[in-house]
Design a protein around this motif. Structure first.
Motif, mmCIF file in Angstrom:
data_model
loop_
_atom_site.group_PDB
_atom_site.id
_atom_site.type_symbol
_atom_site.label_atom_id
_atom_site.label_comp_id
_atom_site.label_asym_id
_atom_site.label_seq_id
_atom_site.Cartn_x
_atom_site.Cartn_y
_atom_site.Cartn_z
ATOM 1 N N VAL A 43 -12.433 -8.806 18.465
ATOM 2 C CA VAL A 43 -13.425 -8.085 19.282
ATOM 3 C C VAL A 43 -14.584 -7.652 18.375
ATOM 4 C CG1 VAL A 43 -13.862 -5.987 20.651
ATOM 5 C CG2 VAL A 43 -11.742 -7.280 20.992
ATOM 6 N N LEU A 44 -14.237 -7.099 17.215
ATOM 7 C CA LEU A 44 -15.282 -6.640 16.278
ATOM 8 C C LEU A 44 -16.141 -7.810 15.792
ATOM 9 C CD1 LEU A 44 -13.182 -4.099 14.156
ATOM 10 C CD2 LEU A 44 -14.712 -3.587 16.036
ATOM 11 N N LYS A 45 -15.503 -8.981 15.683
ATOM 12 C CA LYS A 45 -16.238 -10.174 15.245
ATOM 13 C C LYS A 45 -17.099 -10.778 16.356
ATOM 14 C CE LYS A 45 -12.934 -11.749 11.745
ATOM 15 N NZ LYS A 45 -11.810 -12.692 11.498
ATOM 16 N N LEU B 45 -23.538 -10.005 8.632
ATOM 17 C CA LEU B 45 -23.640 -8.721 7.930
ATOM 18 C C LEU B 45 -23.120 -7.582 8.816
ATOM 19 C CD1 LEU B 45 -24.798 -7.698 5.182
ATOM 20 C CD2 LEU B 45 -26.807 -6.987 6.478
ATOM 21 N N GLU B 46 -23.515 -7.634 10.081
ATOM 22 C CA GLU B 46 -23.058 -6.589 11.001
ATOM 23 C C GLU B 46 -21.542 -6.684 11.209
ATOM 24 O OE1 GLU B 46 -25.006 -6.246 14.875
ATOM 25 O OE2 GLU B 46 -23.501 -4.738 15.419
ATOM 26 N N ILE B 47 -21.035 -7.914 11.267
ATOM 27 C CA ILE B 47 -19.585 -8.087 11.429
ATOM 28 C C ILE B 47 -18.854 -7.472 10.237
ATOM 29 C CG2 ILE B 47 -17.713 -9.808 11.494
ATOM 30 C CD1 ILE B 47 -19.593 -11.582 13.191
ATOM 31 N N LYS B 52 -15.418 -3.263 7.975
ATOM 32 C CA LYS B 52 -15.220 -2.291 6.899
ATOM 33 C C LYS B 52 -15.049 -0.883 7.488
ATOM 34 C CE LYS B 52 -17.615 -0.726 2.831
ATOM 35 N NZ LYS B 52 -18.905 -0.755 2.157
ATOM 36 N N LYS B 53 -15.949 -0.551 8.417
ATOM 37 C CA LYS B 53 -15.918 0.767 9.047
ATOM 38 C C LYS B 53 -14.605 0.981 9.813
ATOM 39 C CE LYS B 53 -18.808 3.060 12.249
ATOM 40 N NZ LYS B 53 -19.837 2.878 13.257
#
Lengths: 161, 86
Positions: A43-45, B45-47, B52-53
């Motif tokens: 989901v984050l990806k 980069l956002e991924i 990480k967060k």
């Protein structure tokens, strides 16, 4: 893929369970965490989009606050869920749209709202609540529902492809 | 008679407000479409930042669990929806 995740799936994703003392309980939790973790990482990806009603965010916040005895931690997790998932707030117009499906599901308020949203937005609903899963199976044509416990890691990876 | 008219006007005014709100409010699908753009990561980069967060938060939450049996709490808070609503 478009998904709707039940609150329990989020909880398994955020808690590794490695500190659970009882070995059997730990093993069960860690297995569920691994699956939920793969799912949520995707989901984050951006491989999946999660669409959930705001009551699920409220439940996640409540459970995390209870587990950590910290309302700040509950809110931190809720904020992250809101950031990466599409949260639908139950306004008058949204409720009006969901009511016909809610009437068909005949479950608890939260289960019905979650299922109705999944049906309306044509998402795959993933839960670890067997009762909800079994009830929705009766409405197969409305909701595509999967039980996290019964899914293998391969099943989860497969839906990302 | 007068009270009846006042009550009916009041009821109609409430209904107008409700309908106006519903017309102005976005439909569920419109809201979802708009939100889909927001939640989609822009680039690699956002991924990386997201992962990480999330990892930091996950580790912090996991090490902050104060109950011996999280499943029991989960069952208690979420698992009894049916009992709570039936």
């Amino acid at each position: 893929m478009k998904l709707s995740l039940d609150a329990n799936v989020f909880i398994y994703a955020y808690i590794t369970g490695e500190n659970i003392k009882n070995e059997r309980r730990r093993r069960e939790w860690v297995q569920l965490h691994e699956k939920a973790d793969v799912l949520y990482t995707d989901v984050l990806k951006g491989k999946h989009v999660v669409i959930i009603p705001s009551v699920i965010v409220a439940e996640v916040c409540a459970v995390i606050s209870r587990l950590t005895n910290s309302e700040e931690e509950g809110i931190s997790v809720a904020k992250e869920v809101q950031e990466y998932c599409v949260v639908v707030y139950e306004s008058a117009s949204v409720l009006e749209e969901l009511l016909p499906v809610i009437g068909k599901v005949k479950g608890s308020g939260i289960d019905s709202i979650l299922a109705a949203l999944a049906a309306r937005e044509n998402t795959v609903l993933i839960t670890n609540d067997r009762k909800l899963h079994d009830r929705l199976r009766a409405f197969e044509s409305y909701v595509d529902v999967r039980l996290l416990k019964d899914m293998s890691l391969d099943d989860i990876k497969l839906i990302s492809d | 008679m007068e009270a009846d008219i006042v009550s009916r006007v009041d009821k109609l005014e409430r209904e107008v407000r409700r309908l106006k709100y519903m017309i102005e409010a976005k439909t569920l699908h419109e809201h979802v479409i708009e939100e889909l753009r927001r939640v989609k990561p822009l680039d690699e980069l956002e991924i990386k930042e997201r992962l990480k967060k999330h990892e930091l938060l996950k580790n912090r939450i996991s090490s902050s669990v104060v109950v011996e049996d999280p499943q029991a709490v989960l069952d208690e808070v979420i698992g009894d929806r049916d009992e709570a609503f039936s």
